[in-house]
Scaffold this motif. Structure first.
Motif, PDB file in Angstrom:
ATOM      1  N   PRO A   1       0.921  -1.068   0.026  1.00 45.52           N
ATOM      2  CA  PRO A   1      -0.028   0.064  -0.206  1.00 45.52           C
ATOM      3  C   PRO A   1       0.860   1.270   0.194  1.00 45.52           C
ATOM      4  O   PRO A   1       1.726   1.204   0.743  1.00 45.52           O
ATOM      5  CB  PRO A   1      -0.941  -0.179   1.187  1.00 45.52           C
ATOM      6  CG  PRO A   1       0.222  -0.990   2.247  1.00 45.52           C
ATOM      7  CD  PRO A   1       0.824  -1.764   1.394  1.00 45.52           C
ATOM      8  N   ALA A   2       0.440   2.390  -0.859  1.00 47.17           N
ATOM      9  CA  ALA A   2       1.280   3.639  -0.979  1.00 47.17           C
ATOM     10  C   ALA A   2       1.088   4.213   0.097  1.00 47.17           C
ATOM     11  O   ALA A   2       2.183   5.123   0.628  1.00 47.17           O
ATOM     12  CB  ALA A   2       0.928   4.387  -2.144  1.00 47.17           C
ATOM     13  N   PHE A   3       0.076   4.320   1.007  1.00 48.15           N
ATOM     14  CA  PHE A   3      -0.302   5.147   1.907  1.00 48.15           C
ATOM     15  C   PHE A   3      -1.063   4.393   3.199  1.00 48.15           C
ATOM     16  O   PHE A   3      -1.615   3.091   3.070  1.00 48.15           O
ATOM     17  CB  PHE A   3      -1.436   6.334   1.437  1.00 48.15           C
ATOM     18  CG  PHE A   3      -1.039   6.827   0.150  1.00 48.15           C
ATOM     19  CD1 PHE A   3       0.097   7.965   0.372  1.00 48.15           C
ATOM     20  CD2 PHE A   3      -1.626   6.753  -0.942  1.00 48.15           C
ATOM     21  CE1 PHE A   3       0.336   8.532  -0.915  1.00 48.15           C
ATOM     22  CE2 PHE A   3      -1.224   7.294  -2.041  1.00 48.15           C
ATOM     23  CZ  PHE A   3      -0.116   8.261  -1.939  1.00 48.15           C
ATOM     24  N   ASP A   4      -1.100   5.165   4.220  1.00 57.67           N
ATOM     25  CA  ASP A   4      -1.880   4.426   5.432  1.00 57.67           C
ATOM     26  C   ASP A   4      -2.810   5.842   6.023  1.00 57.67           C
ATOM     27  O   ASP A   4      -2.512   6.833   5.541  1.00 57.67           O
ATOM     28  CB  ASP A   4      -1.162   3.971   6.544  1.00 57.67           C
ATOM     29  CG  ASP A   4      -0.115   4.615   7.116  1.00 57.67           C
ATOM     30  OD1 ASP A   4      -0.072   5.794   7.217  1.00 57.67           O
ATOM     31  OD2 ASP A   4       1.055   4.049   7.625  1.00 57.67           O
ATOM     32  N   VAL A   5      -3.663   5.584   6.852  1.00 56.03           N
ATOM     33  CA  VAL A   5      -4.466   6.490   7.450  1.00 56.03           C
ATOM     34  C   VAL A   5      -4.182   6.922   8.847  1.00 56.03           C
ATOM     35  O   VAL A   5      -4.482   5.740   9.631  1.00 56.03           O
ATOM     36  CB  VAL A   5      -5.964   6.393   7.290  1.00 56.03           C
ATOM     37  CG1 VAL A   5      -6.729   7.356   7.790  1.00 56.03           C
ATOM     38  CG2 VAL A   5      -6.249   6.370   5.775  1.00 56.03           C
ATOM     39  N   THR A   6      -3.962   7.891   9.374  1.00 56.08           N
ATOM     40  CA  THR A   6      -3.452   7.943  10.790  1.00 56.08           C
ATOM     41  C   THR A   6      -5.021   8.594  11.639  1.00 56.08           C
ATOM     42  O   THR A   6      -5.311   9.839  11.104  1.00 56.08           O
ATOM     43  CB  THR A   6      -2.322   9.005  10.833  1.00 56.08           C
ATOM     44  OG1 THR A   6      -1.245   8.611  10.461  1.00 56.08           O
ATOM     45  CG2 THR A   6      -2.207   9.492  12.546  1.00 56.08           C
ATOM     46  N   PRO A   7      -5.393   8.063  12.622  1.00 56.26           N
ATOM     47  CA  PRO A   7      -6.893   8.494  13.030  1.00 56.26           C
ATOM     48  C   PRO A   7      -6.338  10.061  13.927  1.00 56.26           C
ATOM     49  O   PRO A   7      -5.512  10.326  14.300  1.00 56.26           O
ATOM     50  CB  PRO A   7      -7.001   7.491  14.146  1.00 56.26           C
ATOM     51  CG  PRO A   7      -6.141   6.285  13.841  1.00 56.26           C
ATOM     52  CD  PRO A   7      -5.078   6.806  13.018  1.00 56.26           C
ATOM     53  N   ALA A   8      -7.387  10.728  13.678  1.00 61.72           N
ATOM     54  CA  ALA A   8      -7.069  12.186  14.248  1.00 61.72           C
ATOM     55  C   ALA A   8      -7.013  12.204  15.932  1.00 61.72           C
ATOM     56  O   ALA A   8      -6.360  13.085  16.231  1.00 61.72           O
ATOM     57  CB  ALA A   8      -8.707  12.962  13.897  1.00 61.72           C
ATOM     58  N   GLU A   9      -7.566  11.147  16.434  1.00 60.06           N
ATOM     59  CA  GLU A   9      -7.253  11.023  17.828  1.00 60.06           C
ATOM     60  C   GLU A   9      -5.517  10.820  18.030  1.00 60.06           C
ATOM     61  O   GLU A   9      -5.143  11.369  19.222  1.00 60.06           O
ATOM     62  CB  GLU A   9      -7.933   9.867  18.534  1.00 60.06           C
ATOM     63  CG  GLU A   9      -7.601   8.410  17.954  1.00 60.06           C
ATOM     64  CD  GLU A   9      -8.465   7.385  18.283  1.00 60.06           C
ATOM     65  OE1 GLU A   9      -7.976   6.958  19.407  1.00 60.06           O
ATOM     66  OE2 GLU A   9      -9.260   7.028  17.818  1.00 60.06           O
ATOM     67  N   LEU A  10      -4.788  10.674  17.185  1.00 59.10           N
ATOM     68  CA  LEU A  10      -3.364  10.552  17.407  1.00 59.10           C
ATOM     69  C   LEU A  10      -2.551  11.731  16.974  1.00 59.10           C
ATOM     70  O   LEU A  10      -1.362  11.910  17.110  1.00 59.10           O
ATOM     71  CB  LEU A  10      -2.821   9.315  16.601  1.00 59.10           C
ATOM     72  CG  LEU A  10      -3.238   7.896  17.145  1.00 59.10           C
ATOM     73  CD1 LEU A  10      -2.793   6.730  16.325  1.00 59.10           C
ATOM     74  CD2 LEU A  10      -2.998   7.751  18.613  1.00 59.10           C
ATOM     75  N   ILE A  11      -3.485  12.764  16.457  1.00 54.19           N
ATOM     76  CA  ILE A  11      -2.795  14.020  15.740  1.00 54.19           C
ATOM     77  C   ILE A  11      -3.028  15.029  17.006  1.00 54.19           C
ATOM     78  O   ILE A  11      -4.211  15.305  17.195  1.00 54.19           O
ATOM     79  CB  ILE A  11      -3.576  14.353  14.376  1.00 54.19           C
ATOM     80  CG1 ILE A  11      -3.169  13.189  13.749  1.00 54.19           C
ATOM     81  CG2 ILE A  11      -2.892  15.648  13.967  1.00 54.19           C
ATOM     82  CD1 ILE A  11      -3.868  13.364  12.098  1.00 54.19           C
ATOM     83  N   ASP A  12      -1.834  15.861  17.216  1.00 52.22           N
ATOM     84  CA  ASP A  12      -1.966  16.825  18.232  1.00 52.22           C
ATOM     85  C   ASP A  12      -2.280  18.282  17.533  1.00 52.22           C
ATOM     86  O   ASP A  12      -2.978  19.154  18.170  1.00 52.22           O
ATOM     87  CB  ASP A  12      -0.595  17.160  18.943  1.00 52.22           C
ATOM     88  CG  ASP A  12      -0.530  16.000  19.687  1.00 52.22           C
ATOM     89  OD1 ASP A  12      -1.472  15.728  20.810  1.00 52.22           O
ATOM     90  OD2 ASP A  12       0.645  15.002  19.580  1.00 52.22           O
TER      91      ASP A  12
ATOM     92  N   VAL B   1      -4.440  24.295  13.551  1.00 55.73           N
ATOM     93  CA  VAL B   1      -5.826  23.665  14.071  1.00 55.73           C
ATOM     94  C   VAL B   1      -5.487  22.713  15.202  1.00 55.73           C
ATOM     95  O   VAL B   1      -4.885  21.466  14.802  1.00 55.73           O
ATOM     96  CB  VAL B   1      -6.712  23.281  12.884  1.00 55.73           C
ATOM     97  CG1 VAL B   1      -7.814  22.810  13.459  1.00 55.73           C
ATOM     98  CG2 VAL B   1      -6.796  24.298  11.803  1.00 55.73           C
ATOM     99  N   GLU B   2      -5.943  22.929  16.123  1.00 55.85           N
ATOM    100  CA  GLU B   2      -5.952  21.877  17.257  1.00 55.85           C
ATOM    101  C   GLU B   2      -7.396  21.318  17.619  1.00 55.85           C
ATOM    102  O   GLU B   2      -8.425  22.088  17.196  1.00 55.85           O
ATOM    103  CB  GLU B   2      -5.396  22.450  18.512  1.00 55.85           C
ATOM    104  CG  GLU B   2      -3.987  23.169  18.218  1.00 55.85           C
ATOM    105  CD  GLU B   2      -3.616  23.534  19.775  1.00 55.85           C
ATOM    106  OE1 GLU B   2      -3.699  22.990  20.776  1.00 55.85           O
ATOM    107  OE2 GLU B   2      -3.302  24.871  19.864  1.00 55.85           O
ATOM    108  N   LYS B   3      -7.461  20.009  18.214  1.00 57.95           N
ATOM    109  CA  LYS B   3      -8.748  19.405  18.516  1.00 57.95           C
ATOM    110  C   LYS B   3      -9.452  20.429  19.736  1.00 57.95           C
ATOM    111  O   LYS B   3      -8.877  20.841  20.585  1.00 57.95           O
ATOM    112  CB  LYS B   3      -8.603  18.260  18.907  1.00 57.95           C
ATOM    113  CG  LYS B   3      -8.178  17.380  17.926  1.00 57.95           C
ATOM    114  CD  LYS B   3      -8.448  15.713  18.136  1.00 57.95           C
ATOM    115  CE  LYS B   3      -7.218  15.401  19.281  1.00 57.95           C
ATOM    116  NZ  LYS B   3      -5.900  15.302  18.704  1.00 57.95           N
TER     117      LYS B   3
END
Length: 404
Positions: free
Chosen positions: A353-364, A373-375
């Motif tokens: 696979p060329a890409f993967d998806v990082t869930p928003a909950e792991l992004i600061d 932009v922060e949560k």
């Protein structure tokens, strides 16, 4: 001086516009600039991946036609004929990478612009061509400006919101180190870069101790391209393999201020698709208490895609995993002709696979050209950074074509 992967000289009284691109197929061992004089030249450069990175592809296509138009003889076309000719050439260039979203976006915006230019009461072929060239040139200027803004915004956030950044503000001996993956610099954009732009901004402000880049298997954009840019810019940096990231985080502790990555697409909820291996980095960063940041222009945020579950992941050829290409090394370390080498058992099945998806909950935070932009309440909301864009379609503003 920041690496220039796209060299463009506007038309002037001394001559027509000119364009050169850094042939990325020959990197990192040979630095060769190739002149682009016609749409056919641009088509081939994009098709053969001499130029890569979504913003860079779109900008090179737009400027390729600008160069061709600036050197073409005036055939006394009407405004409508000039419009049709430009749209036809843009559609031709679009076929060089038909799945490239940013290229299609740029073609659409520029086609609308020339249609508007041709409809004015005093329009003629010269005014339509002039408007097109100005718009194509503005695309490049805007992309570089947006990248520099992303870099500045990301550097400021890291300085103010990470343990290493805040400690460095009071102690010159505190290290501020950044880890990144893939290539998100001048080689993927019109110049400066997104995630690599953040690293550049920290370095230029004398606030970066060290950068780490993953090799980014299997296509090795980190070792071939990002490492090349870091060496070119004299930024203190170290190359590590993808599997070393966890050990690096454990060793560096709070000295590693953040992991900063680019993005191919950010969904409406903040889920982010990026080069394969990004998700693993985010998981490791969360475990080790390292901030994880995505750097991308607003055009990469796709509010029509609700979540990462709706993002289709491209799968690439098996031989990217089972083979590797590079120059042969002679007895005195001299570089010879390139050769393809097998690195895996013949007949083994491959998943690539060329890409993967990082869930928003792991992004600061998601770093854009207008801010970070922060949560809020564990949810990303991008409404505030798109406020001014409400009437953008009416203005047909062909800028910020972003994305990695």
């Amino acid at each position: 001086m920041v690496l220039q992967a796209v060299k463009y000289t506007p038309t002037s009284g001394e001559g027509p516009a000119s364009l050169e691109i850094l042939d990325q197929l020959q990197l990192p061992h040979r630095t060769v600039y190739e002149p682009i004089k016609t749409c056919e030249d641009g088509f081939d450069a994009i098709k053969q991946m001499k130029v890569r990175g979504a913003p860079a592809i779109a900008i090179v296509a737009a400027l390729t036609l600008a160069v061709e138009l600036s050197t073409a003889r005036d055939e006394a076309r009407s405004a409508a004929e000039a419009r049709d000719h430009i749209v036809q050439r843009l559609e031709y260039l679009k076929k060089s990478r038909p799945t490239a979203v940013n290229l299609g976006d740029a073609v659409g915006k520029l086609s609308k612009l020339v249609a508007t230019a041709a409809d004015t009461s005093d329009a003629n072929s010269q005014t339509v061509v002039k408007d097109y060239i100005a718009a194509a040139e503005r695309m490049m200027v805007d992309d570089v400006a947006d990248n520099k803004a992303i870099g500045a915004n990301g550097a400021k956030w890291i300085w103010e919101n990470t343990q290493a950044g805040k400690s460095r503000a009071t102690s010159a001996v505190q290290d501020v180190k950044i880890l990144t993956i893939c290539n998100t610099g001048s080689l993927a954009t019109a110049g400066y870069g997104t995630a690599l732009g953040v690293i550049r901004s920290l370095h230029n402000a004398d606030r970066l101790s060290h950068a780490y880049t993953l090799e980014t298997r299997p296509y090795n954009q980190g070792s071939r391209l990002t490492a090349y840019e870091l060496v070119y810019d004299n930024i203190p940096a170290t190359l590590i393999t993808d599997s070393m990231a966890g050990s690096l985080m454990a060793r560096e502790g709070s000295n590693l201020a953040a992991v900063v990555v680019g993005a191919d697409r950010v969904a409406a909820n903040g889920d982010t698709a990026n080069k394969i291996g990004t998700y693993s980095l985010a998981v490791l960063a969360r475990y080790h208490g390292v901030k994880f940041l995505v750097a991308a222009p607003r055009t990469t945020i796709d509010r029509a895609t609700r979540s990462g579950k709706d993002i289709v992941i491209e799968e690439r050829a098996a031989d990217e995993v089972t083979r590797i290409k590079g120059p042969q090394i002679g007895p005195r370390e001299e570089l010879g002709e390139p050769a393809m080498v097998s690195t895996a058992a013949i007949g083994i099945n491959v998943w690539n696979p060329a890409f993967d998806v990082t869930p928003a909950e792991l992004i600061d935070g998601i770093i854009t050209e207008v801010g970070v932009v922060e949560k809020a309440a564990s949810v990303f909301n991008f409404d505030s950074i798109f406020t001014y864009m409400a009437n953008e379609d009416a203005d047909v503003k062909p800028s910020s074509i972003g994305g990695m």
